[in-house]
Design a protein around this motif. Structure first.
Motif, PDB file in Angstrom:
ATOM      1  N   GLY A  29       0.797  -1.219   0.000  1.00 51.08           N
ATOM      2  CA  GLY A  29       0.000   0.000   0.000  1.00 51.08           C
ATOM      3  C   GLY A  29       0.830   1.270   0.000  1.00 51.08           C
ATOM      4  N   SER A  30       2.119   1.118   0.194  1.00 49.31           N
ATOM      5  CA  SER A  30       2.986   2.294   0.220  1.00 49.31           C
ATOM      6  C   SER A  30       3.294   2.788  -1.191  1.00 49.31           C
ATOM      7  N   LYS A  31       3.550   4.069  -1.300  1.00 46.55           N
ATOM      8  CA  LYS A  31       3.931   4.649  -2.586  1.00 46.55           C
ATOM      9  C   LYS A  31       5.277   5.327  -2.512  1.00 46.55           C
ATOM     10  N   GLU A  32       5.959   5.126  -1.400  1.00 46.05           N
ATOM     11  CA  GLU A  32       7.263   5.758  -1.266  1.00 46.05           C
ATOM     12  C   GLU A  32       8.372   4.722  -1.342  1.00 46.05           C
ATOM     13  N   PHE A  33       9.365   5.069  -2.150  1.00 49.13           N
ATOM     14  CA  PHE A  33      10.465   4.141  -2.414  1.00 49.13           C
ATOM     15  C   PHE A  33      11.797   4.866  -2.301  1.00 49.13           C
ATOM     16  N   ARG A  34      12.829   4.055  -2.101  1.00 49.77           N
ATOM     17  CA  ARG A  34      14.181   4.527  -2.354  1.00 49.77           C
ATOM     18  C   ARG A  34      14.517   4.088  -3.769  1.00 49.77           C
ATOM     19  N   LEU A  35      15.102   4.992  -4.536  1.00 52.67           N
ATOM     20  CA  LEU A  35      15.395   4.700  -5.942  1.00 52.67           C
ATOM     21  C   LEU A  35      16.890   4.476  -6.141  1.00 52.67           C
ATOM     22  N   TYR A  36      17.205   3.350  -6.753  1.00 55.40           N
ATOM     23  CA  TYR A  36      18.600   3.048  -7.099  1.00 55.40           C
ATOM     24  C   TYR A  36      18.688   2.926  -8.611  1.00 55.40           C
ATOM     25  N   SER A  37      19.713   3.527  -9.191  1.00 53.90           N
ATOM     26  CA  SER A  37      19.809   3.458 -10.644  1.00 53.90           C
ATOM     27  C   SER A  37      21.262   3.469 -11.101  1.00 53.90           C
ATOM     28  N   ASP A  38      21.435   3.067 -12.347  1.00 55.94           N
ATOM     29  CA  ASP A  38      22.735   3.118 -13.011  1.00 55.94           C
ATOM     30  C   ASP A  38      22.527   3.820 -14.341  1.00 55.94           C
ATOM     31  N   ASP A  39      22.999   5.049 -14.405  1.00 50.70           N
ATOM     32  CA  ASP A  39      22.777   5.890 -15.575  1.00 50.70           C
ATOM     33  C   ASP A  39      23.630   5.443 -16.768  1.00 50.70           C
ATOM     34  N   ASP A  40      24.775   4.837 -16.485  1.00 49.76           N
ATOM     35  CA  ASP A  40      25.665   4.406 -17.564  1.00 49.76           C
ATOM     36  C   ASP A  40      25.134   3.156 -18.260  1.00 49.76           C
ATOM     37  N   GLU A  41      24.737   2.182 -17.478  1.00 50.16           N
ATOM     38  CA  GLU A  41      24.270   0.922 -18.054  1.00 50.16           C
ATOM     39  C   GLU A  41      22.789   0.992 -18.402  1.00 50.16           C
ATOM     40  N   GLY A  42      22.041   1.842 -17.715  1.00 54.56           N
ATOM     41  CA  GLY A  42      20.611   1.966 -17.947  1.00 54.56           C
ATOM     42  C   GLY A  42      19.824   0.939 -17.166  1.00 54.56           C
ATOM     43  N   GLY A  43      19.428   1.292 -15.978  1.00 49.92           N
ATOM     44  CA  GLY A  43      18.655   0.370 -15.162  1.00 49.92           C
ATOM     45  C   GLY A  43      18.274   1.032 -13.858  1.00 49.92           C
ATOM     46  N   ALA A  44      17.219   0.515 -13.256  1.00 53.79           N
ATOM     47  CA  ALA A  44      16.783   1.077 -11.983  1.00 53.79           C
ATOM     48  C   ALA A  44      15.934   0.082 -11.208  1.00 53.79           C
ATOM     49  N   PHE A  45      15.981   0.213  -9.902  1.00 48.03           N
ATOM     50  CA  PHE A  45      15.046  -0.524  -9.062  1.00 48.03           C
ATOM     51  C   PHE A  45      14.663   0.319  -7.866  1.00 48.03           C
ATOM     52  N   GLY A  46      13.484   0.026  -7.344  1.00 50.10           N
ATOM     53  CA  GLY A  46      13.007   0.768  -6.190  1.00 50.10           C
ATOM     54  C   GLY A  46      12.863  -0.163  -5.003  1.00 50.10           C
ATOM     55  N   ILE A  47      13.094   0.357  -3.824  1.00 52.90           N
ATOM     56  CA  ILE A  47      12.883  -0.419  -2.607  1.00 52.90           C
ATOM     57  C   ILE A  47      11.857   0.309  -1.748  1.00 52.90           C
ATOM     58  N   CYS A  48      10.799  -0.414  -1.417  1.00 49.96           N
ATOM     59  CA  CYS A  48       9.710   0.179  -0.633  1.00 49.96           C
ATOM     60  C   CYS A  48      10.222   0.626   0.726  1.00 49.96           C
ATOM     61  N   VAL A  49       9.873   1.849   1.092  1.00 50.39           N
ATOM     62  CA  VAL A  49      10.327   2.424   2.347  1.00 50.39           C
ATOM     63  C   VAL A  49       9.686   1.706   3.532  1.00 50.39           C
ATOM     64  N   THR A  50       8.463   1.208   3.323  1.00 49.19           N
ATOM     65  CA  THR A  50       7.710   0.611   4.414  1.00 49.19           C
ATOM     66  C   THR A  50       8.058  -0.864   4.650  1.00 49.19           C
ATOM     67  N   CYS A  51       8.082  -1.665   3.569  1.00 51.91           N
ATOM     68  CA  CYS A  51       8.253  -3.110   3.762  1.00 51.91           C
ATOM     69  C   CYS A  51       9.526  -3.666   3.131  1.00 51.91           C
ATOM     70  N   ASN A  52      10.329  -2.802   2.491  1.00 56.15           N
ATOM     71  CA  ASN A  52      11.605  -3.210   1.900  1.00 56.15           C
ATOM     72  C   ASN A  52      11.498  -4.140   0.700  1.00 56.15           C
ATOM     73  N   SER A  53      10.311  -4.279   0.130  1.00 56.48           N
ATOM     74  CA  SER A  53      10.190  -5.057  -1.100  1.00 56.48           C
ATOM     75  C   SER A  53      10.953  -4.358  -2.207  1.00 56.48           C
ATOM     76  N   GLU A  54      11.553  -5.168  -3.075  1.00 57.05           N
ATOM     77  CA  GLU A  54      12.328  -4.602  -4.169  1.00 57.05           C
ATOM     78  C   GLU A  54      11.554  -4.721  -5.473  1.00 57.05           C
ATOM     79  N   TYR A  55      11.531  -3.640  -6.246  1.00 58.48           N
ATOM     80  CA  TYR A  55      10.847  -3.636  -7.529  1.00 58.48           C
ATOM     81  C   TYR A  55      11.838  -3.388  -8.661  1.00 58.48           C
ATOM     82  N   ASP A  56      11.998  -4.405  -9.455  1.00 63.31           N
ATOM     83  CA  ASP A  56      12.874  -4.350 -10.619  1.00 63.31           C
ATOM     84  C   ASP A  56      12.127  -3.597 -11.720  1.00 63.31           C
TER      85      ASP A  56
END
Ligand SMILES: [Zn+2]
Ligand SMILES: [Zn+2]
Length: 119
Positions: A29-56
């Motif tokens: 139900g959360s909409k807040e994430f930490r965003l991790y990305s790699d601008d050189d290779e092109g990719g990103a994933f988010g980690i939910c702030v509340t439950c730590n689920s990772e979204y590829d």
């Protein structure tokens, strides 16, 4: 300015305008994430702030070599995320992916990382 508008603006300048827009919502139900990305290779994933689920994001996780933790100009790292995509003509194949984020603290919208999809 909304995040959708910002992604559209950015993608127009890039020459591959988005025709899809999807906000990232965690199953918890959360909409807040930490965003991790790699601008050189092109990719990103988010980690939910509340439950730590990772979204590829768009199955790009495997391309990431050095994941950078994206933070807003105001130093907040809690972001709501959205993905915009441009497609090849008359195809379901995405051509360009844009990852945008909205900062709940200061309200800034921005595209943090974008990449060309390898066909
Ligand atoms: Zn969650
Ligand atoms: Zn901010």
């Amino acid at each position: 300015m909304s995040l959708k508008k910002e992604i559209e603006r950015y993608s127009n300048l890039n020459g591959y305008p988005t025709t899809s827009y999807e906000e990232l919502n965690c199953d918890c139900g959360s909409k807040e994430f930490r965003l991790y990305s790699d601008d050189d290779e092109g990719g990103a994933f988010g980690i939910c702030v509340t439950c730590n689920s990772e979204y590829d994001i768009e199955n790009s996780r495997e391309y990431i070599e050095e994941a950078l933790n994206n933070v807003c100009n105001c130093d907040s790292e809690l972001l709501s995320l959205a993905v915009g995509k441009a497609f090849y003509p008359e195809s379901n194949e995405s051509r360009w992916v844009y990852v945008g984020a909205h900062c709940g603290k200061c309200g800034l919208d921005g595209v943090y990382v974008d990449w060309k999809q390898s066909a």
